[in-house]
Design an enzyme around this catalytic site. Sequence first.
Site, PDB file in Angstrom:
ATOM      1  N   SER A  55       0.792  -1.277  -0.050  1.00 46.78           N
ATOM      2  CA  SER A  55      -0.077  -0.082   0.192  1.00 46.78           C
ATOM      3  C   SER A  55       0.835   1.263   0.125  1.00 46.78           C
ATOM      4  O   SER A  55       2.177   1.315   0.518  1.00 46.78           O
ATOM      5  CB  SER A  55      -0.814  -0.025   1.232  1.00 46.78           C
ATOM      6  OG  SER A  55      -1.481   1.380   1.471  1.00 46.78           O
TER       7      SER A  55
ATOM      8  N   TYR B  28      -1.392   0.089  10.352  1.00 44.92           N
ATOM      9  CA  TYR B  28      -1.782  -0.237   9.192  1.00 44.92           C
ATOM     10  C   TYR B  28      -0.495  -0.078   8.207  1.00 44.92           C
ATOM     11  O   TYR B  28       0.135  -0.973   7.550  1.00 44.92           O
ATOM     12  CB  TYR B  28      -2.926   0.457   8.374  1.00 44.92           C
ATOM     13  CG  TYR B  28      -3.060  -0.043   7.176  1.00 44.92           C
ATOM     14  CD1 TYR B  28      -3.704  -1.379   6.752  1.00 44.92           C
ATOM     15  CD2 TYR B  28      -3.047   0.767   6.011  1.00 44.92           C
ATOM     16  CE1 TYR B  28      -3.904  -1.675   5.382  1.00 44.92           C
ATOM     17  CE2 TYR B  28      -3.015   0.517   4.685  1.00 44.92           C
ATOM     18  CZ  TYR B  28      -3.550  -0.652   4.402  1.00 44.92           C
ATOM     19  OH  TYR B  28      -3.707  -0.989   3.113  1.00 44.92           O
TER      20      TYR B  28
HETATM   21  N1  LIG Z   1      -8.558  -0.332  -1.395  1.00 48.59           N
HETATM   22  C1  LIG Z   1      -7.433   0.510  -1.435  1.00 48.59           C
HETATM   23  O1  LIG Z   1      -7.656   1.680  -1.050  1.00 48.59           O
HETATM   24  C2  LIG Z   1      -6.094   0.056  -0.831  1.00 48.59           C
HETATM   25  C3  LIG Z   1      -5.019   0.407  -1.099  1.00 48.59           C
HETATM   26  C4  LIG Z   1      -3.669   0.072  -0.889  1.00 48.59           C
HETATM   27  C5  LIG Z   1      -3.783  -1.275  -0.462  1.00 48.59           C
HETATM   28  N2  LIG Z   1      -4.828  -1.988  -0.476  1.00 48.59           N
HETATM   29  C6  LIG Z   1      -4.599  -3.491  -0.284  1.00 48.59           C
HETATM   30  O2  LIG Z   1      -5.250  -4.190  -1.295  1.00 48.59           O
HETATM   31  C7  LIG Z   1      -5.708  -5.512  -0.706  1.00 48.59           C
HETATM   32  C8  LIG Z   1      -7.130  -5.962  -0.931  1.00 48.59           C
HETATM   33  O3  LIG Z   1      -7.845  -5.124  -0.445  1.00 48.59           O
HETATM   34  P1  LIG Z   1      -9.327  -4.302  -1.181  1.00 48.59           P
HETATM   35  O4  LIG Z   1      -8.828  -2.983  -1.386  1.00 48.59           O
HETATM   36  O5  LIG Z   1      -9.493  -4.960  -2.544  1.00 48.59           O
HETATM   37  O6  LIG Z   1     -10.326  -4.565  -0.127  1.00 48.59           O
HETATM   38  P2  LIG Z   1     -11.500  -5.459   0.229  1.00 48.59           P
HETATM   39  O7  LIG Z   1     -12.529  -5.281  -1.258  1.00 48.59           O
HETATM   40  O8  LIG Z   1     -12.139  -5.216   1.485  1.00 48.59           O
HETATM   41  O9  LIG Z   1     -11.052  -6.995  -0.056  1.00 48.59           O
HETATM   42  C9  LIG Z   1     -10.227  -7.407   0.835  1.00 48.59           C
HETATM   43  C10 LIG Z   1     -10.005  -9.025   0.626  1.00 48.59           C
HETATM   44  O10 LIG Z   1      -9.367  -9.481   1.671  1.00 48.59           O
HETATM   45  C11 LIG Z   1     -10.229 -10.592   2.314  1.00 48.59           C
HETATM   46  N3  LIG Z   1      -9.761 -10.999   3.571  1.00 48.59           N
HETATM   47  C12 LIG Z   1      -9.827 -10.227   4.575  1.00 48.59           C
HETATM   48  N4  LIG Z   1      -9.457 -10.947   5.890  1.00 48.59           N
HETATM   49  C13 LIG Z   1      -9.210 -12.075   5.429  1.00 48.59           C
HETATM   50  C14 LIG Z   1      -8.633 -13.288   6.212  1.00 48.59           C
HETATM   51  N5  LIG Z   1      -8.561 -13.263   7.178  1.00 48.59           N
HETATM   52  N6  LIG Z   1      -8.359 -14.458   5.494  1.00 48.59           N
HETATM   53  C15 LIG Z   1      -8.740 -14.411   3.903  1.00 48.59           C
HETATM   54  N7  LIG Z   1      -9.175 -13.212   3.239  1.00 48.59           N
HETATM   55  C16 LIG Z   1      -9.385 -12.244   4.195  1.00 48.59           C
HETATM   56  C17 LIG Z   1     -11.558 -10.502   1.993  1.00 48.59           C
HETATM   57  O11 LIG Z   1     -12.210 -11.657   1.949  1.00 48.59           O
HETATM   58  P3  LIG Z   1     -13.463 -12.212   2.950  1.00 48.59           P
HETATM   59  O12 LIG Z   1     -13.584 -11.060   3.845  1.00 48.59           O
HETATM   60  O13 LIG Z   1     -14.231 -13.012   2.113  1.00 48.59           O
HETATM   61  O14 LIG Z   1     -12.251 -13.136   3.775  1.00 48.59           O
HETATM   62  C18 LIG Z   1     -11.383  -9.605   0.480  1.00 48.59           C
HETATM   63  O15 LIG Z   1     -11.521 -10.479  -0.373  1.00 48.59           O
HETATM   64  C19 LIG Z   1      -5.293  -5.459   0.772  1.00 48.59           C
HETATM   65  O16 LIG Z   1      -4.141  -6.036   1.208  1.00 48.59           O
HETATM   66  C20 LIG Z   1      -5.231  -3.955   1.073  1.00 48.59           C
HETATM   67  O17 LIG Z   1      -4.477  -3.627   2.195  1.00 48.59           O
HETATM   68  C21 LIG Z   1      -6.005  -1.457  -0.463  1.00 48.59           C
END
Ligand SMILES: NC(=O)c1ccc[n+]([C@@H]2O[C@H](COP(=O)([O-])OP(=O)(O)OC[C@H]3O[C@@H](n4cnc5c(N)ncnc54)[C@H](OP(=O)(O)O)[C@@H]3O)[C@@H](O)[C@H]2O)c1
Length: 246
Positions: A143, A156
């Site tokens: 991130s 975070y």
């Molecule tokens: N959105 C942003 O602005 C942003 C920015 C920088 C980095 N990121 C990173 O991108 C990645 C994906 O996030 P996203 O933005 O796509 O958010 P999201 O839509 O909330 O997706 C998060 C995913 O992680 C899974 N997850 C959460 N806890 C888990 C666990 N204990 N075991 C297995 N799976 C788990 C969730 O699935 P379940 O709940 O079904 O398990 C979901 O599929 C993350 O690493 C996040 O830190 C996001």
Amino acid sequence: MENGLENKVVVITGASSGIGAATALLLAQRGAKVVLGARRLDRLAALAARIAAAGGEAAYARTDVTQRADLAQLVQLAEERYGRLDVLINNAGIGPISLLDELRVADWDEMIDVNIKGLLYGIAAALPVFRRQGFGQFVNIASTAGLRIVPTMAVYAGTKFAVRAISEGLRQEAGDKLRVTIVTPGVIDTDFANSMTNPELKAQTKDMQGKLGISPEAIARAVVFAIEQPADVDVSEIIVRPTAQS
Ligand SMILES: NC(=O)c1ccc[n+]([C@@H]2O[C@H](COP(=O)([O-])OP(=O)(O)OC[C@H]3O[C@@H](n4cnc5c(N)ncnc54)[C@H](OP(=O)(O)O)[C@@H]3O)[C@@H](O)[C@H]2O)c1
């Protein structure tokens, strides 16, 4: 047409929404066989059905990345179903941010468990397979919070600094056959804020994501770029953020 993705077997954690789901869809469209992991099985089933309906290949299993055995089983599913593992995308992550003064210690624990230990358990599951095969690639989702620290994001950011540190250490140890890629997203329009327990920060984050956030497909394209390169090309880090992000 053959491309660098055709028939590659790619395991994706956190594939039930956001960046993970978008990446699974794009990889499958481009000919990869995807193996989807997350806790919400109904969402994985729906995504796998959508991929299959479009002529792609997908398998899935309920996976909680805080459980080492779940990751071992997910990797095993890829090997049993498709006979190999080309890429593990360690994408699952949560961001229940808050000021340290709030002492939301359960949230700190969970971020460490999912974002850091989940990554390590993924490495533990796939590294021996990659060594045995003599090829393999890790794509670890960090991130921009892992580049620049701001108030409310101390823990975070700490987990995402850890993702970058562990990935770079892994890259240095990986040798000349395994590839390690860090993909570093900025603000992306996903369900990410749903993991937040402070209602004000959750509302603020959703508002910011709505105004500034770019589509998760932007990250999917970066992941595809890193995977489709020839085996002797390691795309070590890609930062993808909204043009408007400061
Ligand atoms: N959105 C942003 O602005 C942003 C920015 C920088 C980095 N990121 C990173 O991108 C990645 C994906 O996030 P996203 O933005 O796509 O958010 P999201 O839509 O909330 O997706 C998060 C995913 O992680 C899974 N997850 C959460 N806890 C888990 C666990 N204990 N075991 C297995 N799976 C788990 C969730 O699935 P379940 O709940 O079904 O398990 C979901 O599929 C993350 O690493 C996040 O830190 C996001």
